[in-house]
Design a protein around this motif. Structure first.
Motif, PDB file in Angstrom:
ATOM      1  N   GLY A 118     -43.148  90.527  11.510  1.00  0.00           N
ATOM      2  CA  GLY A 118     -42.227  90.096  12.550  1.00  0.00           C
ATOM      3  C   GLY A 118     -41.828  91.128  13.577  1.00  0.00           C
ATOM      4  O   GLY A 118     -41.229  90.779  14.592  1.00  0.00           O
ATOM      5  N   THR A 119     -42.158  92.406  13.368  1.00  0.00           N
ATOM      6  CA  THR A 119     -41.671  93.426  14.306  1.00  0.00           C
ATOM      7  C   THR A 119     -42.471  93.483  15.600  1.00  0.00           C
ATOM      8  O   THR A 119     -42.193  94.333  16.448  1.00  0.00           O
ATOM      9  CB  THR A 119     -41.688  94.825  13.645  1.00  0.00           C
ATOM     10  N   TRP A 120     -43.419  92.583  15.769  1.00  0.00           N
ATOM     11  CA  TRP A 120     -44.149  92.498  17.034  1.00  0.00           C
ATOM     12  C   TRP A 120     -43.275  91.925  18.145  1.00  0.00           C
ATOM     13  O   TRP A 120     -43.640  91.984  19.327  1.00  0.00           O
ATOM     14  CB  TRP A 120     -45.392  91.610  16.872  1.00  0.00           C
ATOM     15  N   VAL A 121     -42.120  91.357  17.797  1.00  0.00           N
ATOM     16  CA  VAL A 121     -41.212  90.778  18.792  1.00  0.00           C
ATOM     17  C   VAL A 121     -40.874  91.838  19.836  1.00  0.00           C
ATOM     18  O   VAL A 121     -40.508  92.967  19.499  1.00  0.00           O
ATOM     19  CB  VAL A 121     -39.933  90.259  18.110  1.00  0.00           C
ATOM     20  N   ASP A 122     -40.974  91.468  21.106  1.00  0.00           N
ATOM     21  CA  ASP A 122     -40.847  92.443  22.198  1.00  0.00           C
ATOM     22  C   ASP A 122     -39.549  93.235  22.150  1.00  0.00           C
ATOM     23  O   ASP A 122     -39.514  94.408  22.482  1.00  0.00           O
ATOM     24  CB  ASP A 122     -40.956  91.722  23.550  1.00  0.00           C
ATOM     25  N   GLY A 123     -38.453  92.616  21.724  1.00  0.00           N
ATOM     26  CA  GLY A 123     -37.163  93.299  21.741  1.00  0.00           C
ATOM     27  C   GLY A 123     -37.146  94.594  20.965  1.00  0.00           C
ATOM     28  O   GLY A 123     -36.428  95.535  21.322  1.00  0.00           O
TER      29      GLY A 123
END
Length: 720
Positions: free
Chosen positions: A583-588
């Motif tokens: 899940g850490t691919w999220v741009d934020g």
């Protein structure tokens, strides 16, 4: 099992219709009271001992004091006030001295303040400083449940005790009778629990702190009350520290993308698959031949063969009750379930529900902007700080990792700290990891495939940040999943404290939905006896094996273990883990951080789109995926839960499984002194449930009915 039934009979009290107001009578003589200084709660008559922690303070925040209207979440504001010495200064009062504490978030409502060095000697002054902050609601006790384990010494579960009790009333009680009961015991209703019968969150109007335990204990056994359990706020982690501390974590993987391509090119390609993907050779839990060759025994669940004989889970809904479920991941977005027309549809409900956090919950199980704001600072530090600054900033972690790795250099210790910090944040997406194992559907040739790629995932979030979970949220989540027509419920939460309210709810759900299958992870404590809720009768418990066919060193075994499936083992190599969606691919997360060219911690790629993980948390969803394959071949749902579970066990086998010498000796000693004896000293199973001891073979002791075989199970369902 006899012991459990006996305790129910001894402590059960009937609600008498002949005397509808007998709630006015004095408490029964058998009601349990704590001795002075003794803390415990009850689970079907068992006293579960608790200890008050003196090194940690829990903080609850005011609802209006959240991130709304502020640039920082409340835990960061508290951290700045305590560590920065700012505090709530008024009228020219000079700033208070900075305190040596560690502040970590627990969901969006709580934080844990850990006292370090000099602050350990004066917790009262820290408490006073905390209570001065205008956004703080109160400070709360932090308790620990410690139970002896046979191999790992002790296991600890840390919980916050708010002034809340989950109260279950006997069927048939009128509103008048309920109100008289509440008034007599000075209780008020906070709210009723949804998707559950006769259950309420109540709070005491006269006591707080650890006295709430006494209130709950006294309520148990009173006429008209089915049970009463404090609404504990637990912090459940995923074993990330242990995984980070493996030797492989001393180094990072440079040029991760190029090395992945090189590795894939060296592995044998797989034949036909339902969806084209180059990543299948790395997913050894689905088919281990690419990694082990044709001559060694298979240690996977034979999913690739099952795909050829099945619709791959089409028409089956698997509810994932877990933490953040980032269902917009490219390999999950086409597999997420859409809730149709239901009579009790929640506001804005489309793709599941988030039961964590304040109030009624949220229709989005994905990470919010506020949660990114809470997590990103620590994530950013792990990339930006120099080795020297990192070692200074996280002195307590440096001390801990140095003790476990005495020959490591400062640079290697810094790498361990970086990976630990990053892995903690990556693990917030534990639910995304589990969802990918069950039903990932690759968006392109670089994507992953789940055990049942045509099944649908119903996301149900119960964990806030930091592993925060409450009894109430889990009760509602189980009822919700059943009410939305889930065929399978996956619960990869094997280290919860035993809880009667959840047990009763699961009993009710299983009775009401005879075809529903609930699958749970056995737990990662390496003890005899699976954890809670896996040990609840009617729940299928799953232990973990590695690519060599051994029981993984962390997997629970023995009492109430039903089956095993691949759970991964990263001790020798990260590729021994279970590859799934991250899940850490999220741009934020990457705002202001240059994306590295290396893989870090559990990730396979620089941004964390994919991870390699270990735990019974991933053997359970593997079996949930297999169950989805089986149910896909039973579209009319003619097979009951009991028959499906029987088929799963009948088709499992010990082929490919092997015991280590350590396990052989463990069994030899246990068999000589008797099963269920806890290695000769008083032993409370982590689940609180005591299976009836009986002689079992060494294979059954460590592997239950054996390694799940999806191909054989699907064949048997089709032939029924």
């Amino acid at each position: 099992m006899k012991r459990l039934v006996s305790s129910i009979l001894l402590t059960g009290f009937l609600w008498s219709a002949a005397n509808p107001l007998n709630i006015l009578q004095p408490p029964a003589a058998t009601a349990q009271f704590s001795a002075p200084g003794e803390l415990y709660y009850t689970f079907y008559g068992q006293q579960i001992p608790l200890t008050l922690r003196s090194d940690t303070i829990a903080v609850s925040f005011k609802t209006q004091g959240g991130t709304r209207g502020f640039s920082q979440p409340p835990y960061l504001r508290l951290q700045q006030a305590l560590q920065g010495g700012g505090g709530n200064t008024r009228g020219g009062t000079p700033p208070a001295q900075p305190l040596n504490v560690e502040v970590t978030p627990l969901g969006d409502r709580y934080a844990l303040v850990k006292l370090l060095s000099d602050t350990l000697n004066d917790p009262n002054s820290v408490t006073k400083r905390i209570q001065q902050e205008p956004f703080v609601e109160s400070t709360l006790p932090v308790l620990t449940r410690t139970s002896e384990s046979e191999q790992s010494g002790t296991t600890e579960q840390t919980v916050i005790l708010p002034n809340e009790i989950v109260l279950s009333l006997e069927p048939g009680m009128t509103n008048l009778q309920r109100n008289i009961l509440l008034d007599r015991h000075n209780l008020e209703i906070v709210r009723s629990l949804r998707f559950s019968n006769n259950r309420y969150i109540v709070k005491s109007k006269s006591v707080s702190g650890t006295a709430v335990l006494n209130v709950a204990n006294q309520l148990n056994g009173l006429a008209g009350i089915q049970s009463a359990t404090p609404n504990f706020v637990q912090s459940v982690t995923s074993g990330i520290k242990e995984q980070t501390n493996h030797n492989t974590a001393l180094s990072q993987t440079p040029q991760a993308v190029d090395k992945l391509r090189s590795k894939l090119s060296s592995l044998p390609k797989h034949g036909e698959t339902p969806y084209p993907t180059n990543m299948l050779p790395l997913q050894w839990h689905l088919d281990s031949t690419s990694r082990r060759g044709q001559l060694l025994p298979r240690t996977d669940v034979r999913a690739t063969e099952a795909w050829k004989k099945s619709n791959r889970g089409d028409g089956v809904v698997v509810a994932v009750i877990d933490s953040l479920i980032q269902w917009d991941h490219p390999d999950l977005v086409n597999t997420v379930y859409t809730v149709g027309d239901v009579k009790d549809k929640l506001p804005g409900e489309v793709h599941g529900w988030d039961f964590s956090g304040e109030g009624e919950g949220d229709p989005d199980t994905r990470i919010s902007a506020d949660e990114v704001t809470a997590l990103q600072p620590q994530f950013k530090k792990s990339f930006e700080l120099s080795n020297a600054d990192l070692l200074k900033e996280y002195e307590f972690l440096a001390f801990e990792f140095s003790g476990g790795n005495p020959d490591a250099s400062e640079g290697e210790i810094a790498t361990l700290i970086r990976n630990y910090l990053r892995n903690e944040i990556a693990a917030e997406f534990h639910g995304t990891w589990c969802a990918g194992v069950i039903a990932a559907r690759p968006a392109d040739e670089t994507g992953l495939i789940g055990v049942a790629p045509n099944a649908k995932i119903l996301p149900v979030r119960v964990f806030g940040l930091g592993g925060e979970i409450t009894t109430a949220s889990l009760i509602e989540a189980v009822g919700y999943a059943a009410s939305r027509g889930a065929d399978v419920i996956n619960m990869s939460l094997g280290s919860l404290m035993p809880d009667r309210e959840l047990t009763d709810q699961i009993f009710e759900v299983l009775d009401t939905h005879p075809n529903l299958v609930i699958i749970a992870s056995a737990g990662n404590e390496s003890v005899d006896g699976v954890g809670f809720p896996a040990a609840i009768p009617g729940v299928l418990s799953v232990g973990a094996t590695n690519i060599s066919g051994n029981r993984t060193v962390y997997s629970n075994y023995g009492g109430r273990l039903d089956l095993v499936a691949p759970g991964g083992d990263t001790e020798l190599n990260m590729s021994g883990g279970i590859l799934t969606t991250g899940g850490t691919w999220v741009d934020g997360f990457w705002q202001g951080i240059p994306v590295p060219d290396y893989a870090w911690g559990v990730t396979l790629d620089p941004k964390g789109k994919y991870v390699q993980v270990e735990g019974t948390s991933f053997s359970a969803p593997t079996v949930s995926g297999v169950m989805a394959l089986m149910k896909g071949e039973d579209p009319d749902r003619r097979l009951s839960r009991d028959r499906l579970v029987s088929i799963l066990k009948e088709t499992a086998s010990y082929d490919g499984l092997a015991m280590t010498k350590a396990d052989e000796n463990q069994y030899r000693l246990q068999a000589s002194i008797g099963f269920g004896s806890g290695m000769g000293f008083p032993f409370i199973r982590p689940s609180g449930i005591f299976p009836q001891p009986r002689p079992v073979s060494s294979q059954e002791y460590f592997f239950g009915s054996g390694l799940v075989n999806a191909d054989a199970a699907v064949k048997k369902v089709k032939g029924e």
